[in-house]
Design an enzyme around this catalytic site. Structure first.
Site, PDB file in Angstrom:
ATOM      1  N   ARG A   1     -13.498  16.223 -33.303  1.00  8.17           N
ATOM      2  CA  ARG A   1     -12.808  17.286 -32.579  1.00  8.17           C
ATOM      3  C   ARG A   1     -13.265  18.606 -33.181  1.00  8.17           C
ATOM      4  O   ARG A   1     -12.532  19.264 -33.897  1.00  8.17           O
ATOM      5  CB  ARG A   1     -11.283  17.153 -32.681  1.00  8.17           C
ATOM      6  CG  ARG A   1     -10.696  15.919 -32.054  1.00  8.17           C
ATOM      7  CD  ARG A   1     -10.287  16.020 -30.598  1.00  8.17           C
ATOM      8  NE  ARG A   1     -11.343  15.990 -29.619  1.00  8.17           N
ATOM      9  CZ  ARG A   1     -11.176  15.564 -28.362  1.00  8.17           C
ATOM     10  NH1 ARG A   1     -10.019  15.100 -27.953  1.00  8.17           N
ATOM     11  NH2 ARG A   1     -12.167  15.607 -27.494  1.00  8.17           N
TER      12      ARG A   1
ATOM     13  N   LYS B   1      -0.329   8.292 -23.168  1.00 10.15           N
ATOM     14  CA  LYS B   1       0.071   8.637 -24.542  1.00 10.15           C
ATOM     15  C   LYS B   1       1.563   8.338 -24.717  1.00 10.15           C
ATOM     16  O   LYS B   1       1.931   7.183 -24.881  1.00 10.15           O
ATOM     17  CB  LYS B   1      -0.249  10.106 -24.824  1.00 10.15           C
ATOM     18  CG  LYS B   1      -1.738  10.383 -25.080  1.00 10.15           C
ATOM     19  CD  LYS B   1      -2.557  10.463 -23.854  1.00 10.15           C
ATOM     20  CE  LYS B   1      -3.934  11.060 -24.062  1.00 10.15           C
ATOM     21  NZ  LYS B   1      -4.727  11.039 -22.820  1.00 10.15           N
TER      22      LYS B   1
ATOM     23  N   PHE C   1      -7.867  22.288 -24.077  1.00 12.81           N
ATOM     24  CA  PHE C   1      -8.138  20.857 -24.216  1.00 12.81           C
ATOM     25  C   PHE C   1      -9.335  20.550 -23.319  1.00 12.81           C
ATOM     26  O   PHE C   1      -9.482  21.124 -22.250  1.00 12.81           O
ATOM     27  CB  PHE C   1      -6.925  19.979 -23.866  1.00 12.81           C
ATOM     28  CG  PHE C   1      -7.257  18.529 -24.086  1.00 12.81           C
ATOM     29  CD1 PHE C   1      -7.438  18.048 -25.376  1.00 12.81           C
ATOM     30  CD2 PHE C   1      -7.498  17.664 -23.024  1.00 12.81           C
ATOM     31  CE1 PHE C   1      -7.827  16.732 -25.599  1.00 12.81           C
ATOM     32  CE2 PHE C   1      -7.878  16.359 -23.252  1.00 12.81           C
ATOM     33  CZ  PHE C   1      -8.047  15.885 -24.533  1.00 12.81           C
ATOM     34  N   THR C   2     -10.154  19.602 -23.760  1.00 13.00           N
ATOM     35  CA  THR C   2     -11.458  19.345 -23.123  1.00 13.00           C
ATOM     36  C   THR C   2     -11.359  19.161 -21.603  1.00 13.00           C
ATOM     37  O   THR C   2     -11.941  19.941 -20.836  1.00 13.00           O
ATOM     38  CB  THR C   2     -12.086  18.105 -23.772  1.00 13.00           C
ATOM     39  OG1 THR C   2     -11.146  17.030 -23.713  1.00 13.00           O
ATOM     40  CG2 THR C   2     -12.447  18.377 -25.228  1.00 13.00           C
TER      41      THR C   2
ATOM     42  N   TYR D   1       0.834  -1.196   0.000  1.00  9.41           N
ATOM     43  CA  TYR D   1       0.000   0.000   0.000  1.00  9.41           C
ATOM     44  C   TYR D   1       0.876   1.255   0.000  1.00  9.41           C
ATOM     45  O   TYR D   1       0.566   2.236  -0.679  1.00  9.41           O
ATOM     46  CB  TYR D   1      -0.931   0.016   1.230  1.00  9.41           C
ATOM     47  CG  TYR D   1      -1.934   1.148   1.165  1.00  9.41           C
ATOM     48  CD1 TYR D   1      -3.181   0.956   0.561  1.00  9.41           C
ATOM     49  CD2 TYR D   1      -1.626   2.417   1.651  1.00  9.41           C
ATOM     50  CE1 TYR D   1      -4.094   1.991   0.465  1.00  9.41           C
ATOM     51  CE2 TYR D   1      -2.533   3.452   1.551  1.00  9.41           C
ATOM     52  CZ  TYR D   1      -3.765   3.247   0.960  1.00  9.41           C
ATOM     53  OH  TYR D   1      -4.657   4.266   0.856  1.00  9.41           O
TER      54      TYR D   1
ATOM     55  N   PHE E   1     -19.008  15.305 -25.698  1.00 12.31           N
ATOM     56  CA  PHE E   1     -18.613  14.473 -26.840  1.00 12.31           C
ATOM     57  C   PHE E   1     -18.518  13.001 -26.484  1.00 12.31           C
ATOM     58  O   PHE E   1     -18.671  12.139 -27.340  1.00 12.31           O
ATOM     59  CB  PHE E   1     -17.286  14.966 -27.438  1.00 12.31           C
ATOM     60  CG  PHE E   1     -16.138  14.947 -26.465  1.00 12.31           C
ATOM     61  CD1 PHE E   1     -15.955  15.973 -25.570  1.00 12.31           C
ATOM     62  CD2 PHE E   1     -15.253  13.882 -26.435  1.00 12.31           C
ATOM     63  CE1 PHE E   1     -14.907  15.950 -24.656  1.00 12.31           C
ATOM     64  CE2 PHE E   1     -14.199  13.845 -25.533  1.00 12.31           C
ATOM     65  CZ  PHE E   1     -14.042  14.889 -24.631  1.00 12.31           C
TER      66      PHE E   1
ATOM     67  N   ASP F   1       1.508  20.819 -19.795  1.00 15.41           N
ATOM     68  CA  ASP F   1       0.855  19.537 -20.058  1.00 15.41           C
ATOM     69  C   ASP F   1       1.835  18.733 -20.915  1.00 15.41           C
ATOM     70  O   ASP F   1       1.983  18.979 -22.112  1.00 15.41           O
ATOM     71  CB  ASP F   1      -0.476  19.762 -20.791  1.00 15.41           C
ATOM     72  CG  ASP F   1      -1.205  18.451 -21.060  1.00 15.41           C
ATOM     73  OD1 ASP F   1      -0.556  17.387 -21.011  1.00 15.41           O
ATOM     74  OD2 ASP F   1      -2.420  18.496 -21.340  1.00 15.41           O
TER      75      ASP F   1
HETATM   76  O1  PLI Z   1      -7.202  10.908 -20.680  1.00 12.02           O
HETATM   77  P1  PLI Z   1      -6.396  11.343 -19.478  1.00 12.02           P
HETATM   78  O2  PLI Z   1      -7.243  11.662 -18.309  1.00 12.02           O
HETATM   79  O3  PLI Z   1      -5.298  10.412 -19.136  1.00 12.02           O
HETATM   80  O4  PLI Z   1      -5.614  12.688 -19.908  1.00 12.02           O
HETATM   81  C1  PLI Z   1      -6.263  13.867 -20.199  1.00 12.02           C
HETATM   82  C2  PLI Z   1      -5.513  14.626 -21.250  1.00 12.02           C
HETATM   83  C3  PLI Z   1      -4.774  15.721 -20.897  1.00 12.02           C
HETATM   84  N1  PLI Z   1      -4.080  16.440 -21.815  1.00 12.02           N
HETATM   85  C4  PLI Z   1      -4.097  16.105 -23.119  1.00 12.02           C
HETATM   86  C5  PLI Z   1      -3.334  16.952 -24.080  1.00 12.02           C
HETATM   87  C6  PLI Z   1      -4.804  15.008 -23.554  1.00 12.02           C
HETATM   88  O5  PLI Z   1      -4.787  14.690 -24.844  1.00 12.02           O
HETATM   89  C7  PLI Z   1      -5.550  14.232 -22.614  1.00 12.02           C
HETATM   90  C8  PLI Z   1      -6.351  13.147 -22.999  1.00 12.02           C
HETATM   91  N2  PLI Z   1      -6.561  12.905 -24.281  1.00 12.02           N
HETATM   92  C9  PLI Z   1      -7.336  11.964 -24.810  1.00 12.02           C
HETATM   93  C10 PLI Z   1      -8.131  10.987 -24.012  1.00 12.02           C
HETATM   94  C11 PLI Z   1      -7.391  11.912 -26.258  1.00 12.02           C
HETATM   95  O6  PLI Z   1      -8.068  11.034 -26.811  1.00 12.02           O
HETATM   96  O7  PLI Z   1      -6.744  12.768 -26.888  1.00 12.02           O
END
Ligand code: PLI
Length: 471
Positions: free
Chosen positions: A395, A271, A137-138, A85, A462, A228
């Protein structure tokens, strides 16, 4: 219309072709259901590709988030998970990977990027403060708004123009930023929210010159820069290729230099870092770290796991090291460009220059007869799925959401459908199939009608909105 045979990458760039720096050890079968079944699945999903079952998808280009193939080393690392933990050894491995590749001092793990965005927004934004950034960004903007912040777009104008060939369309317009600071006062700026690369602009990079100049400007006003870093390794590739003086600098060194001009970062490790789940925050300021380390136990988990299993942190630590290898990044962006070159040869309108993680089809130019209020990019994603089981995502106006004050849709200039390429997952042959599917949908464009929204959730619509076809 041009019908030239697509060039190989080698022909295009006047050099010999590249190949992926890996071979395939395990495969996952793909299945394509019939057109009739796809029509049924699409209606069931309310014409929203997020609501399809992945079993009904043939080639999945919904997102590059959490969809990468892990390496044999990452899978081996999963077996070394220390599921204590508190104080798991994998946390310390992750901490040292982030410190050595990104260069920040203090680390807080989170379950994914938006967990990190939530914490940094709560810790660093006072209600009523402004958060300037290089395009929204969303999830980032939503967390900034939920913390009482007001996002202000200060990206250069070229970013909003899908045809502009500016090599660094992610750059911040320092005049726009200065004007904002002068208008509201430096103490009303929470921080500058800088993303590399810029997702909503088409995966467009930020130059080193821009972040350096931004550092100078922010120092004059005593304003912090929070990065970011979700696709910063890909951003480093564009600096290496396009910016004077970096051609022989390794990606890893470019990444570290870029981060050194910022005060903190948050990350969706799903990513660049080649893992299926994970994120983090990293800061240089002890007081901010203390606050984040305390907040993480409220929302995510103890500060040495942040909602992750030990094995997830180990895979992330290894993925970080793999993600900054030059040959990996060259092949990664090379594959995206390969698809872009095929579509460009057929005069299909896409965001140029091709960015780091996806091809963005320009739905405005694809469907000039469909008004933005009838969701051309959403329509294009639906048509592509119907034609060939390829899943993409919108998008444009749907992703942009509504203005909280007026209740109106935001109408972004960019109305795009994203073909997002997962890392190390699909082959060049898959890209050929995708390009041919896009061409088929393009050839049928004049007969295509738009959509109307019949269900709209309150947040990040979306993901869950539903649509019907207009007759
Ligand atoms: O999907 P998360 O919660 O791990 O991360 C959010 C996120 C933050 N910043 C940026 C630039 C992103 O592209 C992002 C998530 N993007 C997604 C899910 C996408 O499909 O682009």
């Amino acid at each position: 219309m041009t019908q030239a045979a697509p060039l190989t990458m080698g022909q295009q760039f006047g050099r010999r072709s590249w190949a992926e720096p890996w071979k395939i050890k395990m495969v996952e079968p793909l299945r394509m259901i019939s057109r009739q079944e796809r029509q049924a699945a699409l209606s069931e999903a309310g014409y929203n590709t997020f609501l399809l079952r992945s079993d009904d998808v043939y080639i999945d280009l919904l997102t590059d988030s959490g969809t990468s193939a892990m390496s044999d080393r990452q899978w081996a690392g999963m077996m070394l998970g220390d599921e204590a933990y508190a104080g798991s050894r994998n946390y310390y491995n992750l901490e040292s990977a982030i410190q050595s590749y990104y260069g920040y001092k203090y680390i807080v793990p989170t379950h994914q990027g938006r967990g990190a965005e939530h914490l940094i927004s709560q810790a660093a934004i006072k209600p009523g403060q402004f958060v300037p950034g290089n395009m929204y960004f969303t999830t980032t903007r939503l967390h900034q708004e939920l913390a009482g912040g007001v996002f202000v777009d200060v990206i250069i104008d070229e970013a909003h123009d899908s045809a502009s060939l500016h090599p660094f369309k992610g750059d911040i317009d320092l005049d726009k930023l200065t004007a904002l600071i002068e208008r509201v006062g430096a103490d009303k700026i929470a921080y500058v929210s800088l993303a590399g690369t810029v997702n909503m602009a088409g995966g467009q990079p930020v130059s080193m010159a821009n972040v350096k100049a931004l550092r100078g400007l922010c120092d004059r006003y005593g304003i912090k820069i929070y990065l970011d870093a979700t696709r910063m390794a890909e951003n480093a590739f564009f600096i290496q290729e396009q910016e004077d003086g970096y051609a022989s600098t390794p990606i890893a060194a470019i990444l570290r230099e870029f981060c050194s001009y910022t005060d903190a970062a948050w990350m969706s490790a799903k990513k660049d870092s080649l893992v299926n789940i994970g994120g983090w925050l990293a800061v240089n300021d002890w007081d901010l770290f203390e606050e984040l380390r305390n907040l993480v136990v409220v929302y995510e988990g103890l500060h040495t796991y942040g909602g992750l299993a030990g094995r997830d942190m180990e895979a992330m630590a290894i993925g970080i090291a793999e993600s900054v290898q030059d040959d990996h990044i060259h092949a990664r962006v090379g594959q995206v460009r390969y698809l872009g070159a095929l579509l460009t040869a057929w005069d299909i309108p896409i965001v140029q220059p091709v960015g780091g993680h996806a091809i963005f089809l320009d739905a405005r130019r694809f469907y000039p007869h469909i008004p933005q209020a009838q969701f051309p990019a959403q329509t294009l994603a639906a048509e592509l799925y119907l034609d060939s089981g390829i899943r993409s995502m919108e998008r444009g106006v749907v992703s942009a959401g509504r203005n909280k004050e007026t209740g109106d849709h935001y109408y972004p200039r960019l109305e795009l459908t994203r073909l997002t390429i997962p890392r190390r997952v699909y082959t060049q042959a898959h890209m050929d199939v995708v390009a041919e599917a896009v061409k088929t949908v393009y050839d049928a464009r004049e007969r295509t009608r738009g959509l109307r929204m019949v269900y709209e959730p309150k947040y990040l619509r979306f993901f869950q909105a539903r649509f019907e076809r207009l007759e």
